[in-house]
Design an enzyme around this catalytic site. Structure first.
Site, PDB file in Angstrom:
ATOM      1  CE  LYS A 187     -33.046  13.733   3.991  1.00  0.00           C
ATOM      2  NZ  LYS A 187     -33.565  12.361   3.827  1.00  0.00           N
ATOM      3  CD  GLU A 263     -17.364  10.698   8.336  1.00  0.00           C
ATOM      4  OE1 GLU A 263     -16.796   9.918   7.531  1.00  0.00           O
ATOM      5  OE2 GLU A 263     -16.780  11.202   9.305  1.00  0.00           O
ATOM      6  CB  CYS A 297     -18.886   4.453   3.045  1.00  0.00           C
ATOM      7  SG  CYS A 297     -18.873   4.318   4.835  1.00  0.00           S
ATOM      8  CD  GLU A 394     -19.409   4.587  -2.577  1.00  0.00           C
ATOM      9  OE1 GLU A 394     -20.219   5.480  -2.874  1.00  0.00           O
ATOM     10  OE2 GLU A 394     -19.214   4.212  -1.422  1.00  0.00           O
TER      11      GLU A 394
END
Ligand code: NAP
Length: 490
Positions: A187, A263, A297, A394
């Protein structure tokens, strides 16, 4: 008159597959739902794509289940050949794949072409790994038995990927799954489905049998995926995305005790010691910060610069950042594209406004724009106070926050003062210090005097809340293999 670039844009969007890929067939969603795919540089709709329902998801997983036994029995050399052919096709189609990615995600064409090559490399790497799956034969300590150890595919796997690297995050999972003999349902992110559908076409053309890889695009990620995770059919979930969603999925995986690879998010520090080569450090900072316009990331999120060099470093970095050309990724010479959507752009703005409100100084940038798309200017902030939200959240945008430090022990504590542990970057020309700091910082990866660590042949992954397991390298395939021990009486 239409330019060559406009013709290329229209051609790749028209040619892109827009249906679900289930059991080797391209089909509409049951019920006929579609979702819109946008160009983040203009906000306009590029096209519509089939929008899967939970029933479509179920069909995909059942196709994967039906294909699993034969695929596991396929000789490794043949599985490797599929991956090698897919690697070659990705290179043959590099320009079109890059254009498609730029249109739906925003990154500049040159970066998109780089991602196509990087993504293809996972297929080549795992084609080579497929034929090296090994086991063991051992005498029991008491001498009265033999141990045979063999590796077997985990089984039907669910793969969920984010929008920031629309192809590479997929090949990093599909590559080892195919190499290990696992079928899968992938997906992609709702924002960037076209690249993954084009990859399904690549895999079909490369000879992947029906059901081996199934692609389910949906605007209802939770409703479609949770029943699959809890179905008892899937044996594995490999997820790349935010830590918040990853935690939720881990809970769901507990139900049937699925194998998981996670991850997740990062909060990378970029440390420059007083003895570093400053030009090299600035070069590395540009990569660590601006690769993918900061939407990575691995992006340097916190820059700790030794007090004695911070002024020079910030001037040099600001000069480089201020020279970057911002615009539509398809336009000549553009180095920074838009953020992927308005939410992402607004989040970046919010974090910068918060830092400035707390006392940070804008050296360059600090504004949205230009134009209709979701742009944010490359930004350098100095003297960012420790209470600013961007030290813990982040940023996922082209913003470099700088703060000074004085001592090595102090900066190691600062680097480790986060729940994340994906990657950190360290610049120093003192070898002993470099190794000491690399050993003392808590992350799955460290860049020593380099601003990019990603490489298909290296083990990528994080510790703490940045994840579980590793992708790539010589261990990436293990994520899709079970170890079976057969005890033999003698
Ligand atoms: P996200 O919101 O967690 O989404 C990632 C994927 O999960 C998307 O496909 C999303 O689908 C899907 N998803 C969301 N909610 C779900 C649910 N309840 N059930 C099943 N699937 C669900 O993350 P993102 O904003 O796309 O990506 C950015 C994040 O990914 C950042 O935190 C970044 O650090 C992380 N990342 C990590 C790595 C790494 O290797 N460690 C690499 C790249 C990115 P929809 O698109 O439909 O929401």
């Amino acid at each position: 008159m239409t330019s060559a670039s406009q013709e290329h844009e229209t051609r790749v969007v028209d040619a892109a597959p827009k249906k679900l890929y289930i059991n080797g067939q391209w089909r509409d969603a049951r019920g006929g739902r579609v979702l819109n795919v946008h160009d983040p540089s203009t906000g306009s709709v590029l096209c519509t794509v089939a929008d899967a329902s939970p029933e479509d998801g179920r069909d995909a997983l059942e196709a994967a289940q039906a294909a699993q036994k034969d695929f596991a029995a396929m000789p490794p050399r043949k599985r490797a050949a599929i991956l090698m052919r897919a690697f070659e096709l990705m290179h043959e189609r590099q320009d079109d794949l890059a254009m498609l990615m730029t249109l739906e995600m925003g990154k500049p064409l040159a970066e998109a072409a780089g991602e196509v090559a990087y993504a293809a490399e996972f297929f080549r790497h795992f084609a080579e790994e497929a034929t090296r799956i090994s086991g063991g034969y051992q005498t029991a300590p008491a001498g009265n038995a033999r141990f045979v150890v063999r590796k077997e595919p985990v089984g039907p796997s669910l793969l969920i990927t984010p929008w920031n690297f629309p192809l590479a995050m997929g090949t990093r999972k599909i590559g080892p799954a195919i190499a290990a003999g696992c079928t899968s349902v992938l997906k992609p992110a709702e924002l960037t489905p076209l690249s993954m559908l084009a990859l399904a076409q690549v895999l079909e053309d490369a000879g992947a049998p029906p059901g081996v890889v199934n692609i389910v695009v949906t605007s209802s990620a939770g409703q479609v995926m949770e029943p699959l995770i809890r179905s008892g059919i899937a044996r594995k979930l490999s997820f790349t995305g935010s830590t918040a969603v990853g935690k939720k999925l881990l809970e769901q995986c507990a139900d049937k005790v699925l194998r998981t690879s996670m991850e997740l998010g990062g909060n990378a520090a970029f440390v420059v010691f007083e003895d570093a080569d400053l030009d090299q450090a600035v070069e590395g900072a540009m990569l660590a910060k601006m690769r993918n316009s900061g939407e990575a990331c691995t992006a340097a999120n916190r820059m700790f610069i030794h007090r004695s060099v911070i002024h020079e470093f910030s001037e040099k970095l600001a000069q480089r950042m201020g020279q970057l050309k911002v615009g539509r990724g398809v336009d000549e010479g553009v180095q920074v594209g838009p953020m992927v959507d308005a939410t992402q752009r607004d989040k970046v703005k919010e974090l910068v406004d918060d830092a400035v409100g707390a006392g940070a100084k804008v050296v360059v940038g600090g504004e949205t724009g230009p134009g209709e798309g979701y742009f944010y200017q490359p930004t350098v902030l100095r003297d960012v106070p420790r209470e600013a939200r961007m030290w813990t959240e982040e940023i996922f945008g082209p913003v470099a926050p700088l703060t000074p430090f004085d001592a090595e022990t102090e900066v190691v504590d600062l680097v480790n003062d986060t729940e994340y542990g994906l990657v950190n970057y360290v610049y120093t020309n003192d070898l002993t210090r470099a190794l000491r700091v690399a050993e003392n910082i808590e992350s799955g990866m460290v860049g020593l005097n380099q601003g990019v660590v990603s490489n298909p042949a290296a083990p990528f992954g994080g510790v703490k809340e940045s994840g579980l397991g590793r992708e790539g390298g010589d261990t990436g395939i293990d994520e899709f293999l079970e170890t079976k021990y057969i005890g033999i009486a003698m």
